[in-house]
Write a protein that holds these residues in place. Structure first.
Motif, PDB file in Angstrom:
ATOM      1  N   ASP A  89      23.245   0.145   3.939  1.00  0.00           N
ATOM      2  CA  ASP A  89      22.241   0.877   3.450  1.00  0.00           C
ATOM      3  C   ASP A  89      20.992   0.351   2.787  1.00  0.00           C
ATOM      4  N   TRP A  90      21.199  -1.040   2.480  1.00  0.00           N
ATOM      5  CA  TRP A  90      20.111  -1.940   2.257  1.00  0.00           C
ATOM      6  C   TRP A  90      19.099  -2.199   3.355  1.00  0.00           C
ATOM      7  N   GLY A  91      19.845  -2.266   4.449  1.00  0.00           N
ATOM      8  CA  GLY A  91      18.926  -2.532   5.632  1.00  0.00           C
ATOM      9  C   GLY A  91      18.100  -1.341   5.975  1.00  0.00           C
ATOM     10  N   THR A  92      18.555  -0.037   5.746  1.00  0.00           N
ATOM     11  CA  THR A  92      18.018   0.989   6.166  1.00  0.00           C
ATOM     12  C   THR A  92      16.841   1.379   5.060  1.00  0.00           C
ATOM     13  N   VAL A  93      16.939   1.142   3.581  1.00  0.00           N
ATOM     14  CA  VAL A  93      16.026   1.289   2.992  1.00  0.00           C
ATOM     15  C   VAL A  93      14.890   0.409   2.914  1.00  0.00           C
ATOM     16  N   ILE A  94      15.208  -0.859   3.435  1.00  0.00           N
ATOM     17  CA  ILE A  94      14.318  -1.908   3.602  1.00  0.00           C
ATOM     18  C   ILE A  94      13.149  -1.533   4.727  1.00  0.00           C
ATOM     19  N   VAL A  95      13.835  -1.185   5.794  1.00  0.00           N
ATOM     20  CA  VAL A  95      12.858  -0.677   6.868  1.00  0.00           C
ATOM     21  C   VAL A  95      12.189   0.587   6.460  1.00  0.00           C
ATOM     22  N   PHE A  96      12.668   1.270   5.805  1.00  0.00           N
ATOM     23  CA  PHE A  96      11.918   2.622   5.052  1.00  0.00           C
ATOM     24  C   PHE A  96      10.876   2.262   4.197  1.00  0.00           C
ATOM     25  N   GLY A  97      11.211   1.089   3.604  1.00  0.00           N
ATOM     26  CA  GLY A  97      10.043   0.452   2.631  1.00  0.00           C
ATOM     27  C   GLY A  97       8.814  -0.084   3.425  1.00  0.00           C
ATOM     28  N   ILE A  98       9.305  -0.734   4.660  1.00  0.00           N
ATOM     29  CA  ILE A  98       8.343  -1.581   5.417  1.00  0.00           C
ATOM     30  C   ILE A  98       7.412  -0.349   6.149  1.00  0.00           C
ATOM     31  N   ALA A 129       5.943  -1.664  -2.401  1.00  0.00           N
ATOM     32  CA  ALA A 129       4.929  -2.444  -3.381  1.00  0.00           C
ATOM     33  C   ALA A 129       5.151  -3.814  -3.444  1.00  0.00           C
ATOM     34  N   LEU A 130       6.319  -4.409  -3.477  1.00  0.00           N
ATOM     35  CA  LEU A 130       6.516  -5.796  -3.559  1.00  0.00           C
ATOM     36  C   LEU A 130       6.032  -6.307  -2.421  1.00  0.00           C
ATOM     37  N   LEU A 131       5.943  -5.857  -1.068  1.00  0.00           N
ATOM     38  CA  LEU A 131       5.640  -6.357   0.173  1.00  0.00           C
ATOM     39  C   LEU A 131       4.063  -6.468   0.098  1.00  0.00           C
ATOM     40  N   PHE A 132       3.355  -5.316  -0.216  1.00  0.00           N
ATOM     41  CA  PHE A 132       2.104  -5.272  -0.332  1.00  0.00           C
ATOM     42  C   PHE A 132       1.269  -5.766  -1.406  1.00  0.00           C
ATOM     43  N   LEU A 133       1.887  -6.009  -2.507  1.00  0.00           N
ATOM     44  CA  LEU A 133       1.118  -6.486  -3.431  1.00  0.00           C
ATOM     45  C   LEU A 133       0.401  -8.086  -3.262  1.00  0.00           C
ATOM     46  N   PRO A 134       1.238  -9.064  -2.672  1.00  0.00           N
ATOM     47  CA  PRO A 134       0.581 -10.028  -2.314  1.00  0.00           C
ATOM     48  C   PRO A 134      -0.634 -10.062  -1.514  1.00  0.00           C
ATOM     49  N   ILE A 135      -0.390  -8.928  -0.304  1.00  0.00           N
ATOM     50  CA  ILE A 135      -1.587  -8.686   0.691  1.00  0.00           C
ATOM     51  C   ILE A 135      -2.640  -8.183  -0.407  1.00  0.00           C
ATOM     52  N   GLY A 136      -2.537  -7.279  -1.205  1.00  0.00           N
ATOM     53  CA  GLY A 136      -3.431  -6.675  -2.100  1.00  0.00           C
ATOM     54  C   GLY A 136      -4.023  -7.573  -2.886  1.00  0.00           C
ATOM     55  N   ALA A 150      12.607   5.825  -4.212  1.00  0.00           N
ATOM     56  CA  ALA A 150      12.114   5.032  -5.226  1.00  0.00           C
ATOM     57  C   ALA A 150      12.372   3.688  -4.784  1.00  0.00           C
ATOM     58  N   LEU A 151      13.401   3.133  -4.370  1.00  0.00           N
ATOM     59  CA  LEU A 151      13.826   2.030  -3.903  1.00  0.00           C
ATOM     60  C   LEU A 151      12.813   1.481  -2.880  1.00  0.00           C
ATOM     61  N   ALA A 152      12.667   2.309  -1.892  1.00  0.00           N
ATOM     62  CA  ALA A 152      11.919   2.086  -0.684  1.00  0.00           C
ATOM     63  C   ALA A 152      10.289   1.891  -1.329  1.00  0.00           C
ATOM     64  N   MET A 153       9.874   2.698  -2.287  1.00  0.00           N
ATOM     65  CA  MET A 153       8.504   2.625  -2.880  1.00  0.00           C
ATOM     66  C   MET A 153       8.302   1.229  -3.306  1.00  0.00           C
ATOM     67  N   ALA A 154       9.316   0.784  -4.135  1.00  0.00           N
ATOM     68  CA  ALA A 154       9.422  -0.709  -4.859  1.00  0.00           C
ATOM     69  C   ALA A 154       9.172  -1.742  -3.641  1.00  0.00           C
ATOM     70  N   ILE A 155      10.332  -1.607  -2.661  1.00  0.00           N
ATOM     71  CA  ILE A 155      10.194  -2.411  -1.532  1.00  0.00           C
ATOM     72  C   ILE A 155       8.676  -2.550  -0.882  1.00  0.00           C
ATOM     73  N   MET A 164       6.942   2.623   5.195  1.00  0.00           N
ATOM     74  CA  MET A 164       5.904   3.292   4.162  1.00  0.00           C
ATOM     75  C   MET A 164       4.809   2.313   3.744  1.00  0.00           C
ATOM     76  N   GLY A 165       4.963   0.922   3.678  1.00  0.00           N
ATOM     77  CA  GLY A 165       3.959   0.244   3.439  1.00  0.00           C
ATOM     78  C   GLY A 165       2.771   0.150   4.628  1.00  0.00           C
ATOM     79  N   ALA A 166       3.328  -0.069   5.883  1.00  0.00           N
ATOM     80  CA  ALA A 166       2.744  -0.157   6.730  1.00  0.00           C
ATOM     81  C   ALA A 166       1.680   1.299   6.946  1.00  0.00           C
ATOM     82  N   MET A 167       2.404   2.145   6.834  1.00  0.00           N
ATOM     83  CA  MET A 167       1.823   3.541   7.085  1.00  0.00           C
ATOM     84  C   MET A 167       0.592   3.615   6.347  1.00  0.00           C
ATOM     85  N   ASN A 168       0.878   3.624   4.651  1.00  0.00           N
ATOM     86  CA  ASN A 168      -0.222   3.386   3.940  1.00  0.00           C
ATOM     87  C   ASN A 168      -1.450   2.512   4.227  1.00  0.00           C
ATOM     88  N   GLY A 169      -1.014   1.093   4.529  1.00  0.00           N
ATOM     89  CA  GLY A 169      -2.103   0.206   4.675  1.00  0.00           C
ATOM     90  C   GLY A 169      -3.017   0.517   5.774  1.00  0.00           C
TER      91      GLY A 169
END
Length: 312
Positions: free
Chosen positions: A87-96, A203-210, A196-201, A98-103
């Motif tokens: 479950d966590w692996g799936t949502v983490i990849v989803f978050g990644i 955000a956490l991954l992208f915040l240092p880049i931003g 919500a969890l994917a969005m948080a992931i 999402m972040g890459a798509m937006n960036g």
């Protein structure tokens, strides 16, 4: 950003009953809700472009993801316990994804017009739909899309920033991944908890880049306010509107409406950013929209058109 396409994200349907939906929003009707969500996404993208001189493309992405994550976490209050490693692996990849798509998308719109960026981006979900269908007629839709891309590039994209084009196509690839893992996350997490969890992931991954890209400019109150507005228009509001719409709207109709995103993006780019399109570029966008709608209708014929999740 564009939340468009035939290879619509396969998220679970919301409850069939619209009970509990705010009357003001529900009175728009399901089609009106989808169109309002699409307008919100694209005008949010246009607002993001105006914010880029203040914080840069990566800074805007960080602000958008952070603000959207805070709102979704407060609203959804997802449970952190009781989930497996898968479950966590799936949502983490989803978050990644999402972040890459937006960036990648915001890097694209910093370099090329909004309508053209969305048109190139939608090729990702379109390709996913064509490949998933495996029907001969999809060669026609793929051909229409390629013709649109050829027109858009004038035979070589000589008039467009090549980095912007590459970023838009990369965002499309990430969008396809977003669709796949949106479906998997929806099957493993209830309601909008996975989003919500994917969005948080993300955000956490992208915040240092931003922070590295924009530095203290992210602390400017005006920049924070505008970034929050972008998050509201591009993520929170369209997600809510589309979730309400899916309670009363067939998934196939929803996917067709989402195929209109490039046209909405071109309109937002013209009205807010003054980005006028040439006749050739308008024709290219029309071809890609036709290909998207055609691919959706082909899927309808097979009875396999999942609902499209909002672009986060």
């Amino acid at each position: 950003m564009s939340t468009p396409s035939p290879a619509a994200p396969s998220t679970q349907h919301a409850p069939a009953s619209p009970e509990g939906a705010p009357r003001g929003l529900g009175s728009l009707g399901p089609v009106g809700l989808v169109l309002a969500g699409g307008v919100s996404v694209q005008f949010g993208g246009a607002l993001a472009v105006t914010l880029m001189p203040r914080a840069g493309a990566l800074g805007v992405v960080a602000l958008r993801l952070l603000a959207a994550a805070v709102v979704l976490l407060l609203v959804c209050r997802p449970k952190l316990r009781g989930h497996s490693r898968t479950d966590w692996g799936t949502v983490i990849v989803f978050g990644i994804a999402m972040g890459a798509m937006n960036g990648l998308f915001y890097e694209a719109v910093a370099r090329i017009p909004l309508g053209l960026a969305v048109t190139l981006e939608v090729l990702g979900p379109l390709a996913l739909s064509v490949l998933a269908s495996r029907r001969a007629i999809n060669a026609l839709w793929a051909g229409l899309a390629l013709a649109g891309v050829f027109l858009l590039g004038g035979g070589g994209f000589s008039d467009l920033d090549p980095v912007g084009v590459a970023c838009a196509l990369g965002a499309g690839a990430m969008w396809a991944a977003y669709i796949v893992f949106s479906a998997r996350t929806g099957r493993r997490f209830p309601q909008a908890d996975g989003l919500a969890l994917a969005m948080a992931i993300a955000a956490l991954l992208f915040l240092p880049i931003g922070i590295a890209a924009a530095g203290t400019r992210l602390l400017n109150p005006t920049t924070v306010a505008l970034g929050s507005a972008v998050a509201l228009l591009s993520s929170v509001l369209p997600y809510t509107l589309e979730l309400l719409a899916l309670r009363r709207l067939p998934a196939s109709t929803f996917a067709v409406l989402m195929s209109l995103e490039p046209a909405l993006a071109a309109t937002a780019g013209f009205l807010i950013l003054g980005q006028a399109l040439s006749m050739t570029e308008a024709a290219a966008i029309a071809l890609v929209i036709m290909a998207s709608i055609g691919a959706v209708r082909t899927q309808v014929g097979r009875g396999k058109v999942p609902a499209q999740a909002p672009e986060a």
